[in-house]
Motif scaffolding. Sequence first.
Motif, PDB file in Angstrom:
ATOM      1  N   ARG A 219       0.394   9.584 -11.925  1.00  0.00           N
ATOM      2  CA  ARG A 219      -0.568  10.018 -10.903  1.00  0.00           C
ATOM      3  C   ARG A 219      -1.939  10.281 -11.532  1.00  0.00           C
TER       4      ARG A 219
ATOM      5  N   GLU B 221       7.080   3.834   1.720  1.00  0.00           N
ATOM      6  CA  GLU B 221       8.319   4.499   2.104  1.00  0.00           C
ATOM      7  C   GLU B 221       9.071   3.710   3.182  1.00  0.00           C
TER       8      GLU B 221
ATOM      9  N   SER C  25       0.393   6.438  -7.630  1.00  0.00           N
ATOM     10  CA  SER C  25       0.435   7.815  -7.105  1.00  0.00           C
ATOM     11  C   SER C  25       1.720   8.167  -6.371  1.00  0.00           C
ATOM     12  N   MET C  26       2.747   7.291  -6.410  1.00  0.00           N
ATOM     13  CA  MET C  26       3.990   7.586  -5.705  1.00  0.00           C
ATOM     14  C   MET C  26       5.084   7.940  -6.715  1.00  0.00           C
TER      15      MET C  26
ATOM     16  N   GLU D 287      -6.057  11.659  -0.203  1.00  0.00           N
ATOM     17  CA  GLU D 287      -5.765  13.091  -0.006  1.00  0.00           C
ATOM     18  C   GLU D 287      -5.068  13.687  -1.229  1.00  0.00           C
ATOM     19  N   LYS D 288      -4.120  12.926  -1.775  1.00  0.00           N
ATOM     20  CA  LYS D 288      -3.426  13.402  -2.988  1.00  0.00           C
ATOM     21  C   LYS D 288      -4.411  13.583  -4.131  1.00  0.00           C
TER      22      LYS D 288
ATOM     23  N   ASN E  91      -3.624   8.415   2.465  1.00  0.00           N
ATOM     24  CA  ASN E  91      -2.505   9.024   1.748  1.00  0.00           C
ATOM     25  C   ASN E  91      -2.873   9.296   0.278  1.00  0.00           C
ATOM     26  N   VAL E  92      -3.278   8.267  -0.416  1.00  0.00           N
ATOM     27  CA  VAL E  92      -3.644   8.391  -1.840  1.00  0.00           C
ATOM     28  C   VAL E  92      -4.876   9.268  -2.012  1.00  0.00           C
TER      29      VAL E  92
ATOM     30  N   ASP F  91      -6.780   3.897   2.182  1.00  0.00           N
ATOM     31  CA  ASP F  91      -5.459   4.495   1.961  1.00  0.00           C
ATOM     32  C   ASP F  91      -5.608   6.024   1.920  1.00  0.00           C
TER      33      ASP F  91
ATOM     34  N   SER G 261       0.847  -1.198   0.000  1.00  0.00           N
ATOM     35  CA  SER G 261       0.000   0.000   0.000  1.00  0.00           C
ATOM     36  C   SER G 261       0.880   1.245   0.000  1.00  0.00           C
ATOM     37  N   ASP G 262       0.361   2.319  -0.581  1.00  0.00           N
ATOM     38  CA  ASP G 262       1.126   3.563  -0.676  1.00  0.00           C
ATOM     39  C   ASP G 262       1.593   4.033   0.692  1.00  0.00           C
ATOM     40  N   SER G 263       0.745   3.843   1.687  1.00  0.00           N
ATOM     41  CA  SER G 263       1.083   4.363   3.015  1.00  0.00           C
ATOM     42  C   SER G 263       2.241   3.577   3.634  1.00  0.00           C
TER      43      SER G 263
END
Lengths: 255, 255
Positions: A162, A75, A94-95, B229-230, B226-227, B224, A70-72
């Motif tokens: 994105r 990192e 989206s990253m 919000e973007k 994070n995504v 998610d 997952s994006d969250s």
Amino acid sequence: MPNTMTIVCIGAGNVATHLAQALYRAGYTILQIISRTEASAEALARTVNARWTNDPQKTEAADIYLYAVSDSALEEVIRKNPQTNGLHVHTAGSMSLLLFEGVKQRGGVLYPLQTFSKEKPVDFKQVPLFIEASTADDANILKQLGSDISNSVLDATSAQRRQLHLAAVFACNFTNHLFAIANDLLKESGLPFDVLHPLIRETVEKIATLSPREAQTGPAIRKDANVMEKHLLKLSDHPQWQEIYRLLSESIMKK
Amino acid sequence: MPNTMTIVCIGAGNVATHLAQALYRAGYTILQIISRTEASAEALARTVNARWTNDPQKTEAADIYLYAVSDSALEEVIRKNPQTNGLHVHTAGSMSLLLFEGVKQRGGVLYPLQTFSKEKPVDFKQVPLFIEASTADDANILKQLGSDISNSVLDATSAQRRQLHLAAVFACNFTNHLFAIANDLLKESGLPFDVLHPLIRETVEKIATLSPREAQTGPAIRKDANVMEKHLLKLSDHPQWQEIYRLLSESIMKK
């Protein structure tokens, strides 16, 4: 020529599963599956003849590290991978590619524009793959890898990717949710969902020959206030669906 | 056995066009097309070897009068038809059978659950037709007529038909509008809409084997933030799409 590149896959969810299996079928060696969820790691590892672990510290050396989480979590998962050699590739729409900067020497992105559920097989050859890398050499590696599993490998900048992801949320995730609401509405009247299948298929077939604006039908585009009022009244037990109906109808009428 | 029933078609829009042409191909005699829009009436009449008029007073005597006009016009159009003989049949999802009561002696409904655009041919055999009539005899006439043009003829009460129509608005009209938004988003980034076609096809194929709830993917179902919000930030130039994104995501998360 057999492919000699080795891959470690970080993640064992829907995307990781379909991607690792497609690479395995194309002759790539999947060394290891890494996931916090042991059962998922083990299940995926079994299907691609790989080892598995839930401990990032045990990540093996490989040519390519493929992150499908997952994006969250992305990192943190990249940072926790002790390996700095090889090409580190994430799969997130989206990253940014910049995520790897200062953390790994070589970074890339391979974004599959598709909806994946573990239970549903996918013809990976039909999945468009969007590629980005810091160097031309790494872009070529990803293009080769991509074309080994798909007929459609395209370049996309982080900004384009994105936007692709955002468009895909509308065209797929939200669309599917509308199907879910339609399903619930039919259930309430004792009607089976499959009576809608020809309509749904035609809705999709139309946009192969007409633009979505040309293909628009229904009460909102006809500005048929009579029908829309009745529909809103029928939805009064479902205020959220009523609001969705109102908002989407307004948006259709605006165009 | 050649079909000897004669039909007058009131309306010359998308539904009228596809329905009249399917009946004509099945051997029915289309006597006349009646529409306020002369050009549409004439164009449709030509394809089904019928006469046309824009004057309801000139409606010819027929076995079946088929009304395919907007819901808001339907009541008036029925009243303006001077013919009271024959079977009067409307094709509207959200209008009751009772519309004919006290106005015509015999009333029925034939509701084709499909999206029709004049420019796009449709395989009418695959269109589910929902039938309702005041008497068993008239229901049988409509079932015969329906099965001459479609493989799927079903009974539906007025209440069920209204619910079908409402579900169809979500599954087709709103879905198509989401495709239109996705198309516009891609255009903004210089990307062609057809990169989304495999995703859209798969979104539809999935629900043939999974329920829409099981098939749901994307940032909202993964919660998610994070995504999401973007994405909301990216939509700040399009407040209406932003609101659609917010509302549909909330609705997905709720389930």
